[in-house]
Design an enzyme around this catalytic site. Structure first.
Site, PDB file in Angstrom:
ATOM      1  CG  ASP A 303       2.895   3.748  28.790  1.00  5.29           C
ATOM      2  OD1 ASP A 303       1.711   3.155  29.257  1.00  5.29           O
ATOM      3  OD2 ASP A 303       4.032   3.372  28.274  1.00  5.29           O
ATOM      4  CG  ASP A 539       7.743   5.499  26.630  1.00  8.76           C
ATOM      5  OD1 ASP A 539       6.476   5.171  26.619  1.00  8.76           O
ATOM      6  OD2 ASP A 539       8.132   5.015  26.597  1.00  8.76           O
ATOM      7  CG  ASP A 543       2.103   7.816  26.921  1.00  5.06           C
ATOM      8  OD1 ASP A 543       1.064   7.013  27.479  1.00  5.06           O
ATOM      9  OD2 ASP A 543       2.600   7.118  26.914  1.00  5.06           O
TER      10      ASP A 543
END
Length: 791
Positions: A303, A539, A543
């Protein structure tokens, strides 16, 4: 356009009686979760298996013979069971604790009063009061007021979103600024945050190939043990009339040798040692078996915010174009703007850190930033209006020079805003009508060591993919700045349905922008369906599903609690640069297991083959459990401990235990041929039974030592010493404890002669077996190649 909010009238909300009626109807916000695995279920699942039934059943029979020294194997069996229970319970406990909502009390309107309630006490249609800093505990519809919600943890959208009358609020998001009243329209399991939580808890990772192989070997052993044991017992009792206690010991030796007890022990010890190493290197381990998946990683999904970048914008450059019509300078204008605005996203935090704030002029009007309009404005009484926002909103006001500057900065991967002004008598506030004062460029700082990680991935042929909720062009620019290969291959996932996420889309793109949590999950599973091993680093709450479904999930310690709970591993120091060392540690552990387990499989294979030989020859199994325990200890036991310190970082085999099994085959066949021939010719040789057993035992020792010497390659000083010492120690121990283990060696000289003779015999047997196995493999490969060419 948004004006300054007027004083809100407080809604009445539900009465206590209405709320109680909703609770009775089952419309409360309580979550009743079924199907969570508790400790009792885990213990039963690990303890009550057919394999354990046979292992402990054999132990009971051996105990009845009074030969308690032959029960030492149960120590290893017990350790394996306890280790399995502990590992599974630790992982399940983290899963049970996974939560997106913090559980803070909620300001709720009841009976015309504002009271504080726990989230579980809320009911459908309750009216809640939301102000800056609140987490939204249940999905709700705004009924009055205005606020700005940050849904970054849920959707990946980094900018605050304006929520006015009729807007949907998602549970799990946060109020950045403003105040509003909202009516709860979804409760319990229907909440957005709870749906994510429950989906994450029920999402199952694919079982590692190494564990699948272990389960397969255990299943095969369970299937063959009962008929083989029954056949050995019946033959000894009915055809040879052997005493029952001796039959039990001989049969137990054969059956216990077939069980891959040592391999299970090796797996447990290796993963525990690997988890300890990770802990010492600032990694919180939720699932020790994550190392198996980590070692096989060939796709790394990241990410952008918080992983590649630190998620902290800083002002990189201020390109002043024109002096403002009021105030002393651009700095003064921006300082007053920053103090007056209600915006609190990362862009405005960066502006505040760079310019600071001051309060010189009265404010007549504010228009907050929203992700829809992508600009905000502050009107200063009788002076004019300052607007900041995305460059494309100022397109009508931009000169060719300004446009060129903007394009150049965007190509450098920088995030930009324009600052414009309107006169005090402007009829409308529109960035397109503004006069541009400045273009401000921002850097989202790339994490330290990211380039090292990307270089490592390129060297190891690990594909890197960025999956984020941000704009794909922004991600691509950051990716190019970070050094991600093929960052120009991007796709806007907002334009794709779930059915459009095909293997080609997943394989042929590097940057995936505007990705929803469910699309992240679909991408991970699509990659896995193409036989890729996927490691996900994230994080945010958005996710969580991907972290749970990836073969290995990493979370940053600075990320959301839900992400940390969903991941198998948590980087406590938030140092993404540690990833290569962690992958190498996973490879080291699996390569140790691959090489050392071949040593254990030697015993598994020859025990099975010799049992069949004994049935064919109508002779008893030639060894006792204590003899095999001695080999386990001196050849498989302590050498394995020292081999844990080897540092083999090569890519792992696709099927580690299958490869180990094939490596063990020549040694096991050599033992089977040598011992089988000795048993078949025992009458012709005219040697006492004890001497036959001693020679057979020495053949087993030598071929087991050959296997040990082979897995020590490539040699270093430690491995060389280990191999030499093992040879010396095992024969000294055999001579010293010969009476305990039921062998006969008349003298030290005779022992040396026997060692020399069996060395030559064992070496010849191994060479013949190796050549035979090699020939069979070559013929099989040739046949497979011919079939492939025909197709």
């Amino acid at each position: 356009m948004v004006k300054i909010a007027e004083r809100q009238q407080e809604p009445v909300g539900l009465t206590s009686a209405e709320a109680a009626a909703q609770q009775r109807k089952g419309l409360g916000n309580q979550i009743t979760e079924n199907g969570q695995t508790n400790l009792g279920k885990i213990i039963r699942r690990n303890l009550f298996t057919w394999l354990n039934f046979f292992q402990f059943g054999i132990g009971v029979l051996v105990a009845l013979t009074g030969s308690y020294i032959n029960l030492l194997y149960l120590v290893v069996v017990s350790f394996n069971i306890i280790s399995g229970i502990v590992q599974e319970w630790r992982a399940q406990r983290v899963t049970n604790q996974l939560a997106i909502l913090a559980g803070n009390q909620v300001l709720t309107r009841r009976d015309g009063q504002t009271i504080k309630l726990n989230p579980a006490e809320l009911v459908l249609n309750d009216v809640i009061e939301l102000t800056a800093g609140d987490q939204i505990s249940a999905d709700a519809i705004v009924i009055s007021g205005q606020l700005f919600a940050n849904e970054a943890l849920l959707t990946g959208e980094v900018d605050s979103i304006t929520k006015e009358n009729g807007a949907q609020l998602l549970s799990g998001s946060f109020v950045v600024s403003g105040k509003a009243y909202a009516r709860i329209n979804r409760i319990g399991k229907d909440n957005f945050a709870m749906q994510l939580t429950l989906q994450a808890r029920t999402s199952q990772r694919q079982t590692s190939p190494i564990l699948k192989s272990m389960q397969t070997f255990n299943h095969i052993a369970s299937v063959i043990m009962l008929p083989l044991g029954a056949a050995l017992f019946a033959q000894s009792y009915l055809l040879r009339g052997t005493a029952v206690h001796q039959i039990i010991l001989n049969t137990a030796t054969a059956l216990l040798g077939i069980l891959p007890i040592g391999v299970q022990l090796l797996l447990g010890v290796s993963f525990i040692a690997g988890a300890l190493w990770l802990s010492l290197n600032h990694v919180l381990v939720h699932d020790g078996y994550a190392l198996a998946a980590l070692s096989r990683t060939d796709v790394l999904c990241l990410d952008k915010t918080g992983t590649i970048t630190e998620g902290k914008l800083t002002v990189a450059d201020v390109h002043e174009i024109k002096q403002p019509a009021f105030g002393e300078s651009l700095n003064q204008v921006l300082q007053n703007f920053i103090t007056a605005t209600d915006d609190n996203n990362t862009t405005f935090q960066a502006l505040e850190n760079y310019f600071g704030g001051r309060n010189d002029w009265p404010v007549s009007r504010k228009i907050p930033f929203s992700s829809d309009q992508k600009w905000s404005a502050v009107s200063f009484d009788k002076l004019g209006t300052i607007i900041t926002g995305a460059p494309e909103k100022f397109a009508n006001a931009a000169t060719p020079d300004i446009t060129q500057s903007i394009l150049a900065a965007q190509q450098d991967g920088k995030r930009l805003i324009c600052v414009g002004q309107l006169p005090a008598d402007a009829a409308t506030i529109d960035p397109g009508d503004a006069e541009i004062l400045a273009v401000i460029a921002f850097n989202d700082k790339i994490r330290t060591n990211v380039q090292d990680v990307l270089d490592y991935c390129a060297e190891q042929k690990i594909a890197v993919k960025v999956i984020s909720g941000d704009n794909p062009v922004t991600i691509a620019n950051v990716g190019a700045q970070a050094g991600i290969k093929d960052s120009d291959r991007l796709v806007d996932m907002a334009s794709l349905s779930d059915d459009d996420i095909t293997a080609n889309v997943a394989a042929n793109n590097t940057i995936f922008g505007r990705v929803t949590p469910n699309q992240k999950l679909k991408l991970i599973r699509t990659l896995q369906s193409e036989n890729h091993t996927v490691t996900m680093v994230g994080d945010g709450v958005n996710d969580v599903l991907a972290l749970r479904s990836a073969d290995c999930g990493f979370a940053m310690n600075s990320g959301s609690p839900a992400a940390r709970q969903a991941a198998q591993l948590v980087l406590l120091n938030n140092d993404f640069g540690n990833l290569p060392a962690l992958i190498n540690e996973g490879r080291r552990v699996i390569n140790i297991i691959t090489s050392v387990s071949s040593l254990f499989f030697v015993k598994v294979i020859y025990s099975f083959l010799l049992a069949l030989v004994c049935l064919g020859l109508n002779v008893p199994f030639p060894f006792l459990p204590i003899e095999i325990t001695l080999i386990d200890l001196l050849i498989e036991g302590y050498p394995t401990f020292f081999l844990q310190f080897s540092n083999d970082k090569r890519p792992v085999k696709k099927q580690p235990l299958g490869y180990a099994f094939s490596q063990a085959l020549p040694f096991a066949i050599a033992i089977t041929i040598g011992v089988g021939a000795l048993l078949a010719m025992s009458g012709a040789l005219g040697l006492p039974t004890m001497q036959i057993r001693t020679i057979a035992f020495y053949i087993v020792i030598w071929n087991s030592l050959f296997s040990l010497i082979t897995i020590c390659r490539p040699y270093n000083l430690l491995k060389t010493i280990l191999a030499v010492v093992s040879v010396i120690v095992v024969f000294i121990a055999t001579y010293l404890f010969q009476h305990l283990i039921g062998l006969t060696v008349s003298s030290i000289t005779a022992n040396f002669v026997l060692i020399g003779h069996t060395l030559v015999i064992s070496l010849l047997l191994y060479l013949v077996s190796y050549a035979g196995v090699r020939l069979v493999n070559l013929l099989r490969d040739k046949r497979s190649k011919n079939r492939a060419e025909q197709h």
